[in-house]
Design a protein around this motif. Structure first.
Motif, PDB file in Angstrom:
ATOM      1  N   GLY A  70       0.976  -1.100   0.020  1.00 39.16           N
ATOM      2  CA  GLY A  70      -0.045  -0.146   0.128  1.00 39.16           C
ATOM      3  C   GLY A  70       0.822   1.237   0.142  1.00 39.16           C
ATOM      4  O   GLY A  70       2.088   1.281  -0.033  1.00 39.16           O
ATOM      5  N   PHE A  71       0.147   2.388   0.002  1.00 38.52           N
ATOM      6  CA  PHE A  71       1.111   3.582   0.101  1.00 38.52           C
ATOM      7  C   PHE A  71       1.804   3.952   1.342  1.00 38.52           C
ATOM      8  O   PHE A  71       2.857   4.386   1.327  1.00 38.52           O
ATOM      9  CB  PHE A  71       0.021   4.803  -0.164  1.00 38.52           C
ATOM     10  N   ASN A  72       1.303   3.287   2.619  1.00 31.46           N
ATOM     11  CA  ASN A  72       1.855   3.797   3.835  1.00 31.46           C
ATOM     12  C   ASN A  72       2.243   2.569   4.490  1.00 31.46           C
ATOM     13  O   ASN A  72       1.852   1.514   4.904  1.00 31.46           O
ATOM     14  CB  ASN A  72       0.784   4.345   4.726  1.00 31.46           C
ATOM     15  N   PRO A  73       3.817   2.727   4.500  1.00 28.30           N
ATOM     16  CA  PRO A  73       4.670   1.796   5.249  1.00 28.30           C
ATOM     17  C   PRO A  73       4.154   1.098   6.424  1.00 28.30           C
ATOM     18  O   PRO A  73       4.629   0.119   7.046  1.00 28.30           O
ATOM     19  CB  PRO A  73       5.989   1.822   5.035  1.00 28.30           C
ATOM     20  N   VAL A  74       3.505   1.969   7.426  1.00 23.80           N
ATOM     21  CA  VAL A  74       2.907   1.804   8.674  1.00 23.80           C
ATOM     22  C   VAL A  74       2.205   0.294   8.560  1.00 23.80           C
ATOM     23  O   VAL A  74       2.173  -0.355   9.687  1.00 23.80           O
ATOM     24  CB  VAL A  74       2.223   2.955   9.183  1.00 23.80           C
ATOM     25  N   TRP A  75       1.414   0.054   7.660  1.00 23.28           N
ATOM     26  CA  TRP A  75       0.835  -0.958   7.581  1.00 23.28           C
ATOM     27  C   TRP A  75       1.242  -2.136   6.721  1.00 23.28           C
ATOM     28  O   TRP A  75       0.650  -3.115   6.553  1.00 23.28           O
ATOM     29  CB  TRP A  75      -0.749  -0.461   6.790  1.00 23.28           C
ATOM     30  N   GLY A 110      -6.547   2.642  -4.942  1.00 25.13           N
ATOM     31  CA  GLY A 110      -5.432   3.220  -4.762  1.00 25.13           C
ATOM     32  C   GLY A 110      -4.472   2.758  -3.574  1.00 25.13           C
ATOM     33  O   GLY A 110      -3.155   3.266  -3.787  1.00 25.13           O
ATOM     34  N   GLY A 111      -4.731   2.410  -2.863  1.00 25.69           N
ATOM     35  CA  GLY A 111      -4.048   1.709  -1.555  1.00 25.69           C
ATOM     36  C   GLY A 111      -3.730   2.614  -0.384  1.00 25.69           C
ATOM     37  O   GLY A 111      -2.664   2.536   0.092  1.00 25.69           O
ATOM     38  N   HIS A 112      -4.343   3.928  -0.563  1.00 23.78           N
ATOM     39  CA  HIS A 112      -3.984   5.063   0.265  1.00 23.78           C
ATOM     40  C   HIS A 112      -4.853   4.851   1.710  1.00 23.78           C
ATOM     41  O   HIS A 112      -4.715   5.991   2.312  1.00 23.78           O
ATOM     42  CB  HIS A 112      -4.354   6.328  -0.312  1.00 23.78           C
ATOM     43  N   SER A 113      -5.331   3.789   1.962  1.00 20.81           N
ATOM     44  CA  SER A 113      -6.110   3.692   3.318  1.00 20.81           C
ATOM     45  C   SER A 113      -5.340   4.151   4.493  1.00 20.81           C
ATOM     46  O   SER A 113      -4.418   3.754   4.727  1.00 20.81           O
ATOM     47  CB  SER A 113      -6.931   2.539   3.406  1.00 20.81           C
ATOM     48  N   TYR A 114      -5.785   5.137   5.202  1.00 22.34           N
ATOM     49  CA  TYR A 114      -5.222   5.756   6.199  1.00 22.34           C
ATOM     50  C   TYR A 114      -4.870   4.725   7.610  1.00 22.34           C
ATOM     51  O   TYR A 114      -4.018   4.873   8.289  1.00 22.34           O
ATOM     52  CB  TYR A 114      -5.907   6.801   6.951  1.00 22.34           C
ATOM     53  N   GLY A 334       2.435  18.015  -7.880  1.00 20.77           N
ATOM     54  CA  GLY A 334       3.765  18.193  -7.372  1.00 20.77           C
ATOM     55  C   GLY A 334       4.784  17.156  -8.231  1.00 20.77           C
ATOM     56  O   GLY A 334       4.355  16.839  -9.310  1.00 20.77           O
ATOM     57  N   GLY A 335       5.727  16.732  -7.456  1.00 22.76           N
ATOM     58  CA  GLY A 335       6.782  15.877  -8.113  1.00 22.76           C
ATOM     59  C   GLY A 335       6.320  14.294  -8.152  1.00 22.76           C
ATOM     60  O   GLY A 335       5.161  14.058  -7.805  1.00 22.76           O
ATOM     61  N   PRO A 336       7.407  13.565  -8.212  1.00 18.94           N
ATOM     62  CA  PRO A 336       7.085  12.126  -8.215  1.00 18.94           C
ATOM     63  C   PRO A 336       6.502  11.799  -6.838  1.00 18.94           C
ATOM     64  O   PRO A 336       6.769  12.091  -5.949  1.00 18.94           O
ATOM     65  CB  PRO A 336       8.568  11.394  -8.336  1.00 18.94           C
ATOM     66  N   ILE A 337       5.623  10.598  -7.063  1.00 14.34           N
ATOM     67  CA  ILE A 337       5.036   9.969  -5.847  1.00 14.34           C
ATOM     68  C   ILE A 337       5.893   8.965  -5.286  1.00 14.34           C
ATOM     69  O   ILE A 337       6.315   7.967  -5.791  1.00 14.34           O
ATOM     70  CB  ILE A 337       3.513   9.382  -6.238  1.00 14.34           C
ATOM     71  N   ALA A 338       6.082   9.261  -3.823  1.00 20.77           N
ATOM     72  CA  ALA A 338       6.968   8.310  -3.147  1.00 20.77           C
ATOM     73  C   ALA A 338       5.958   7.576  -2.014  1.00 20.77           C
ATOM     74  O   ALA A 338       5.146   8.414  -1.440  1.00 20.77           O
ATOM     75  CB  ALA A 338       8.132   8.743  -2.579  1.00 20.77           C
ATOM     76  N   ARG A 339       6.191   6.443  -1.585  1.00 23.50           N
ATOM     77  CA  ARG A 339       5.524   5.939  -0.512  1.00 23.50           C
ATOM     78  C   ARG A 339       5.910   6.629   0.825  1.00 23.50           C
ATOM     79  O   ARG A 339       7.074   7.200   0.767  1.00 23.50           O
ATOM     80  CB  ARG A 339       5.661   4.385  -0.159  1.00 23.50           C
ATOM     81  N   GLU A 340       4.895   6.929   1.626  1.00 29.04           N
ATOM     82  CA  GLU A 340       5.365   7.745   2.764  1.00 29.04           C
ATOM     83  C   GLU A 340       4.714   6.957   4.119  1.00 29.04           C
ATOM     84  O   GLU A 340       3.401   6.837   4.077  1.00 29.04           O
ATOM     85  CB  GLU A 340       4.798   9.099   2.793  1.00 29.04           C
ATOM     86  N   SER A 341       5.454   7.147   5.246  1.00 23.36           N
ATOM     87  CA  SER A 341       4.820   6.575   6.478  1.00 23.36           C
ATOM     88  C   SER A 341       4.456   7.718   7.350  1.00 23.36           C
ATOM     89  O   SER A 341       5.217   8.693   7.471  1.00 23.36           O
ATOM     90  CB  SER A 341       6.068   5.775   7.176  1.00 23.36           C
ATOM     91  N   ALA A 342       3.138   7.570   7.817  1.00 19.59           N
ATOM     92  CA  ALA A 342       2.421   8.474   8.701  1.00 19.59           C
ATOM     93  C   ALA A 342       1.265   8.172   9.294  1.00 19.59           C
ATOM     94  O   ALA A 342       0.869   6.908   8.916  1.00 19.59           O
ATOM     95  CB  ALA A 342       2.116   9.586   7.529  1.00 19.59           C
ATOM     96  N   VAL A 343       0.746   8.791  10.372  1.00 21.32           N
ATOM     97  CA  VAL A 343      -0.505   8.491  10.854  1.00 21.32           C
ATOM     98  C   VAL A 343      -1.432   9.892  10.726  1.00 21.32           C
ATOM     99  O   VAL A 343      -0.621  11.017  10.641  1.00 21.32           O
ATOM    100  CB  VAL A 343      -0.453   8.309  12.475  1.00 21.32           C
ATOM    101  N   ALA A 344      -2.809   9.964  10.608  1.00 22.71           N
ATOM    102  CA  ALA A 344      -3.334  10.754  10.283  1.00 22.71           C
ATOM    103  C   ALA A 344      -4.856  10.865  10.900  1.00 22.71           C
ATOM    104  O   ALA A 344      -5.137   9.740  11.178  1.00 22.71           O
ATOM    105  CB  ALA A 344      -3.579  10.942   8.945  1.00 22.71           C
ATOM    106  N   SER A 345      -5.368  11.959  11.044  1.00 24.27           N
ATOM    107  CA  SER A 345      -6.789  11.832  11.403  1.00 24.27           C
ATOM    108  C   SER A 345      -7.473  13.072  10.964  1.00 24.27           C
ATOM    109  O   SER A 345      -6.847  13.597   9.854  1.00 24.27           O
ATOM    110  CB  SER A 345      -6.917  11.715  13.144  1.00 24.27           C
TER     111      SER A 345
END
Length: 480
Positions: A70-75, A110-114, A334-345
């Motif tokens: 997915g997009f977020n390595p946290v998961w 898209g695999g972007h689920s928070y 913006g620029g190239p899309i990279a995976r990013e590790s984050a938490v959000a609300s």
């Protein structure tokens, strides 16, 4: 999706290093369904039988070709037992029929689920990215496969001089964005993405492929417009009404450390009075003394926009540029899309905050990769009644994304910080939130995400998924 996505805004506003998760596919990790005498079964799935029924590919964990990312390595540790790479609606029907009630079932676009909900641990991930065709139809409509990314949708429409109000992150899936509402740079002028939905093809929990529109399955059609990804079924195709692509003017204003309270306070009064042609957000960035950026998009010329911007406090730097909509899409991406590790609300501000200083203080002393992102609403969003679709926040002033970039190994500590900021902001906004920025730890999440529309969503779930085939930790449940 979701987001909608503020990644592009943060980048062009000069806040480097934040590949913010977007309004996204928020399909969920199911919980075991309750006992039932319906067609829901028990026992392990017959993977061989499912594989034989599919035109696409079924890959089990450990087999060649199995790759979850997915997009977020946290998961990343949350992996399914199998991935179905579907290529048709019939494949999706086969998946639902084969595993309902047996293992967790979730769609992945898209695999972007928070919350990582598009990867059900030990279950079946239905990867719909093979359903990505985009067909511009005669007139003002477009047919979009549920696995299409926003970049593909924009590219196809712009070639015909059309557009669809969406988020800005190119890799976000159109499905999750739409199903949660869909906030973007044209929202105040043209409304949410879901407001342009004409119909959807949906595989429901009974394995049927249904058309949901104002005329067919109207309860399902209502629920799909803001009821959140992962609920009620798996969408395989959308039809949207599109608009002529407008020329716009983009802008970015930079405010130094210590000036964030003045910027936020002025912005919230300013956006409340602005014409619908103007969409804007304000990004507050953490630090010993938080800083701020105000950016946005104006459907109009430089002169008219400059006059509006003169009502804001003088910035440290200012950028204004007229662009075609095609250019604006690239600017916000913006620029190239990279995976990013984050938490959000998130929180949703119904009205200007009584104390913008208290909101800014929540980020004082935080990492400079901690953000509050206030996205302006109202305008055309408020032209639709709060109960006309499942999206409840029609009259709100702004949606507020709370975003903390963190390495995966520090995610637990980041969640503690996230909760303190979220709850502190909630003291100013009330129990509100945006489902496309779904937070696994959100207090009273169902009321926060759906407000007064929750009872009708319960009823829709009872009608279309009574056995919680698509159930997950934050799914809409049947009326009980």
């Amino acid at each position: 999706m979701d987001r909608v996505d503020r990644r592009g805004f943060l980048k062009v506003a000069g806040i480097a290093g934040l590949g913010a998760l977007a309004a996204c596919s928020t399909t969920g990790t199911p919980v075991p369904p309750p006992p039932s005498t319906s067609s829901v079964s028990s026992g392990p799935p017959d993977w061989a039988a499912l594989r034989s029924r599919m035109s696409g590919q079924l890959v089990l964990a450990g087999e060649d070709g199995f790759a979850y990312q997915g997009f977020n390595p946290v998961w990343d540790a949350q992996k399914p037992a199998a991935i179905a790479k579907v290529t048709s609606a019939a494949d999706v029907q086969a998946c639902v029929s084969a595993v309902r009630g047996r293992v967790a079932l979730a769609a992945r676009s898209g695999g972007h689920s928070y919350a990582g909900y598009s990867s059900p641990s030990g279950g079946l991930q239905v990867d719909v990215r093979g359903l990505a065709d985009v067909e511009v139809l005669p007139g003002d409509q477009v047919r979009v496969g549920s696995g299409a990314a926003l970049s593909a949708v924009s590219k196809a429409l712009l070639a015909s001089g059309r557009c669809l109000p969406t988020g800005t992150c190119p890799s976000v899936g159109v499905a999750g964005l739409t199903l949660g509402g869909g906030i973007g740079v044209l929202s105040r002028k043209y409304g949410l993405t879901c407001d342009h939905l004409v119909s959807a093809q949906v595989v429901t929990a009974d394995g049927q492929l249904r058309t949901a529109s104002a005329a067919e399955e109207p309860d399902l059609f209502w629920a799909l417009r803001g009821g959140g990804g992962g609920n009620f079924g798996i969408v395989t195709e959308f039809v949207f009404a599109t608009l002529p692509a407008p020329d716009v003017t983009v802008f970015s204003l930079s405010y130094p450390a210590g000036a964030a309270t003045d910027a936020l306070g002025a912005w919230q009064t300013w956006i409340a009075q602005a014409p619908p042609e103007l969409w804007s957000n304000v990004v507050v960035r953490g630090g010993a003394q938080p800083s701020a950026k105000i950016g946005g998009c104006f459907v109009g010329g430089v002169g008219a926009l400059a006059s509006l911007l003169n009502s804001l406090p003088a910035p440290e730097s200012r950028f204004i540029q007229p662009q075609t909509y095609a250019e604006a899409v690239q600017y916000f991406a913006g620029g190239p899309i990279a995976r990013e590790s984050a938490v959000a609300s998130s929180r949703v501000a119904r009205d200007p905050l009584s104390s913008p200083e208290k909101a800014v203080d929540l980020l004082a002393g935080q990492s400079d990769e901690t953000y509050l992102i206030f996205d302006g609403l109202r305008g055309a969003v408020a032209d639709v009644a709060p109960d006309a679709t499942a999206f409840p926040h029609r009259t709100a002033l702004a949606n507020v994304q709370i975003y903390l970039k963190t390495p995966p190994e520090a995610a637990d500590d980041a969640r503690t910080k996230l909760a303190a900021i979220r709850d502190g902001l909630g003291a100013l906004t009330g129990d509100t939130g945006y489902v496309n920025y779904i937070d696994p730890q959100m207090p009273r999440w169902a009321e926060a995400y759906y407000g007064g529309n929750l009872p009708r969503l319960h009823t829709a779930a009872a009608k279309y998924d009574p056995d919680r085939v698509f159930g997950f930790a934050q799914s809409v449940t049947p009326d009980q």
